[in-house]
Design a protein around this motif. Sequence first.
Motif, PDB file in Angstrom:
ATOM      1  N   ILE A 182      -2.328  20.921  70.081  1.00 40.47           N
ATOM      2  CA  ILE A 182      -1.625  20.390  71.065  1.00 40.47           C
ATOM      3  C   ILE A 182      -0.601  19.832  70.072  1.00 40.47           C
ATOM      4  CG2 ILE A 182      -1.891  18.096  71.462  1.00 40.47           C
ATOM      5  CD1 ILE A 182      -4.533  18.476  72.462  1.00 40.47           C
ATOM      6  N   ALA A 183      -0.392  19.714  68.577  1.00 42.01           N
ATOM      7  CA  ALA A 183       0.742  18.959  68.272  1.00 42.01           C
ATOM      8  C   ALA A 183       1.028  19.893  67.592  1.00 42.01           C
ATOM      9  CB  ALA A 183       0.158  18.996  66.369  1.00 42.01           C
ATOM     10  N   LEU A 184       1.231  21.332  67.754  1.00 41.95           N
ATOM     11  CA  LEU A 184       2.181  22.306  67.877  1.00 41.95           C
ATOM     12  C   LEU A 184       2.926  22.606  68.960  1.00 41.95           C
ATOM     13  CD1 LEU A 184       3.495  25.074  65.733  1.00 41.95           C
ATOM     14  CD2 LEU A 184       1.007  26.217  66.477  1.00 41.95           C
ATOM     15  N   ALA A 185       2.130  22.414  70.199  1.00 42.03           N
ATOM     16  CA  ALA A 185       2.894  23.057  71.603  1.00 42.03           C
ATOM     17  C   ALA A 185       4.079  21.275  71.647  1.00 42.03           C
ATOM     18  CB  ALA A 185       1.597  22.847  72.668  1.00 42.03           C
ATOM     19  N   TRP A 186       3.616  20.634  70.981  1.00 40.22           N
ATOM     20  CA  TRP A 186       4.201  19.388  70.905  1.00 40.22           C
ATOM     21  C   TRP A 186       5.675  19.629  70.017  1.00 40.22           C
ATOM     22  CZ3 TRP A 186       5.821  14.295  73.022  1.00 40.22           C
ATOM     23  CH2 TRP A 186       6.368  14.266  72.572  1.00 40.22           C
ATOM     24  N   TRP A 187       5.360  19.598  69.039  1.00 43.25           N
ATOM     25  CA  TRP A 187       6.363  20.332  67.584  1.00 43.25           C
ATOM     26  C   TRP A 187       7.538  21.015  69.126  1.00 43.25           C
ATOM     27  CZ3 TRP A 187       7.363  25.462  65.638  1.00 43.25           C
ATOM     28  CH2 TRP A 187       8.009  25.296  64.561  1.00 43.25           C
ATOM     29  N   ALA A 188       7.237  23.050  69.437  1.00 39.83           N
ATOM     30  CA  ALA A 188       7.446  23.642  70.479  1.00 39.83           C
ATOM     31  C   ALA A 188       8.496  22.997  71.511  1.00 39.83           C
ATOM     32  CB  ALA A 188       6.485  24.131  70.583  1.00 39.83           C
ATOM     33  N   LEU A 189       7.875  22.056  72.048  1.00 42.44           N
ATOM     34  CA  LEU A 189       8.398  21.417  72.453  1.00 42.44           C
ATOM     35  C   LEU A 189       9.878  19.774  73.030  1.00 42.44           C
ATOM     36  CD1 LEU A 189       5.392  20.822  75.587  1.00 42.44           C
ATOM     37  CD2 LEU A 189       7.504  22.709  75.920  1.00 42.44           C
ATOM     38  N   GLN A 190      10.180  20.209  71.306  1.00 43.93           N
ATOM     39  CA  GLN A 190      10.460  19.470  71.076  1.00 43.93           C
ATOM     40  C   GLN A 190      12.013  20.093  71.442  1.00 43.93           C
ATOM     41  OE1 GLN A 190      10.534  15.944  70.253  1.00 43.93           O
ATOM     42  NE2 GLN A 190       8.376  16.357  70.973  1.00 43.93           N
ATOM     43  N   SER A 191      11.771  21.367  71.060  1.00 41.27           N
ATOM     44  CA  SER A 191      13.030  22.164  71.535  1.00 41.27           C
ATOM     45  C   SER A 191      13.782  22.372  72.676  1.00 41.27           C
ATOM     46  CB  SER A 191      13.017  23.587  70.685  1.00 41.27           C
ATOM     47  OG  SER A 191      11.950  24.553  71.200  1.00 41.27           O
ATOM     48  N   ILE A 192      13.215  21.589  73.429  1.00 39.72           N
ATOM     49  CA  ILE A 192      13.700  22.037  74.786  1.00 39.72           C
ATOM     50  C   ILE A 192      14.843  20.920  75.673  1.00 39.72           C
ATOM     51  CG2 ILE A 192      13.068  21.276  77.681  1.00 39.72           C
ATOM     52  CD1 ILE A 192      10.405  22.947  76.756  1.00 39.72           C
ATOM     53  N   ASN A 193      16.559  20.944  76.154  1.00 45.86           N
ATOM     54  CA  ASN A 193      17.075  19.568  75.569  1.00 45.86           C
ATOM     55  C   ASN A 193      16.158  19.323  77.638  1.00 45.86           C
ATOM     56  OD1 ASN A 193      19.430  17.867  75.617  1.00 45.86           O
ATOM     57  ND2 ASN A 193      20.731  20.405  76.350  1.00 45.86           N
ATOM     58  N   TYR A 194      15.671  18.895  77.027  1.00 46.16           N
ATOM     59  CA  TYR A 194      15.961  18.041  78.729  1.00 46.16           C
ATOM     60  C   TYR A 194      15.890  16.610  79.046  1.00 46.16           C
ATOM     61  CZ  TYR A 194      13.323  13.976  76.101  1.00 46.16           C
ATOM     62  OH  TYR A 194      13.022  12.855  74.971  1.00 46.16           O
ATOM     63  N   GLU A 195      17.138  16.210  78.485  1.00 40.58           N
ATOM     64  CA  GLU A 195      18.093  15.226  79.283  1.00 40.58           C
ATOM     65  C   GLU A 195      19.095  15.323  80.310  1.00 40.58           C
ATOM     66  OE1 GLU A 195      18.641  16.666  75.172  1.00 40.58           O
ATOM     67  OE2 GLU A 195      17.319  14.501  74.714  1.00 40.58           O
ATOM     68  N   LYS A 196      19.471  17.324  80.252  1.00 38.62           N
ATOM     69  CA  LYS A 196      19.843  17.247  81.603  1.00 38.62           C
ATOM     70  C   LYS A 196      18.676  17.182  82.982  1.00 38.62           C
ATOM     71  CE  LYS A 196      22.326  20.208  79.183  1.00 38.62           C
ATOM     72  NZ  LYS A 196      23.034  21.803  79.111  1.00 38.62           N
ATOM     73  N   LEU A 197      17.214  17.497  82.769  1.00 41.00           N
ATOM     74  CA  LEU A 197      16.630  16.989  84.060  1.00 41.00           C
ATOM     75  C   LEU A 197      16.642  15.686  83.929  1.00 41.00           C
ATOM     76  CD1 LEU A 197      14.201  19.559  82.438  1.00 41.00           C
ATOM     77  CD2 LEU A 197      16.224  20.442  83.991  1.00 41.00           C
ATOM     78  N   LEU A 198      16.539  14.926  83.491  1.00 39.86           N
ATOM     79  CA  LEU A 198      15.774  13.775  83.236  1.00 39.86           C
ATOM     80  C   LEU A 198      16.550  12.571  84.453  1.00 39.86           C
ATOM     81  CD1 LEU A 198      15.252  12.013  80.164  1.00 39.86           C
ATOM     82  CD2 LEU A 198      13.342  12.788  81.658  1.00 39.86           C
ATOM     83  N   ARG A 199      16.108  11.207  85.161  1.00 40.37           N
ATOM     84  CA  ARG A 199      17.299  11.120  85.892  1.00 40.37           C
ATOM     85  C   ARG A 199      17.244  10.125  85.011  1.00 40.37           C
ATOM     86  NH1 ARG A 199      13.251  10.947  91.759  1.00 40.37           N
ATOM     87  NH2 ARG A 199      12.727   9.043  90.310  1.00 40.37           N
ATOM     88  N   GLY A 200      18.355   8.349  85.257  1.00 36.46           N
ATOM     89  CA  GLY A 200      18.112   7.572  84.628  1.00 36.46           C
ATOM     90  C   GLY A 200      17.514   6.493  84.157  1.00 36.46           C
TER      91      GLY A 200
END
Length: 81
Positions: free
Chosen positions: A20-38
Amino acid sequence: MIAEFGHQALISILSHLFFIALAWWALQSINYEKLLRGNHVLQARVLFIFLSIVIGSAVSNFFLDYLLWSQQLPLLFQMIM
């Protein structure tokens, strides 16, 4: 016999936490700001936590199943002989 269950439980807990910690670390590489609503940062963090748990648990289950199967494989050859 009971001590073996305790060891297996400890290995399972540590495996799940590690993956789970490894998956969390790997997901940190995703640039999710573009997918977020305000102003939905908290919801995005909760989603990332859930994704980390799902991915980490699936990988951990695969790892633990593979470990169990590899331990049971010698039993196949004992039954043949």
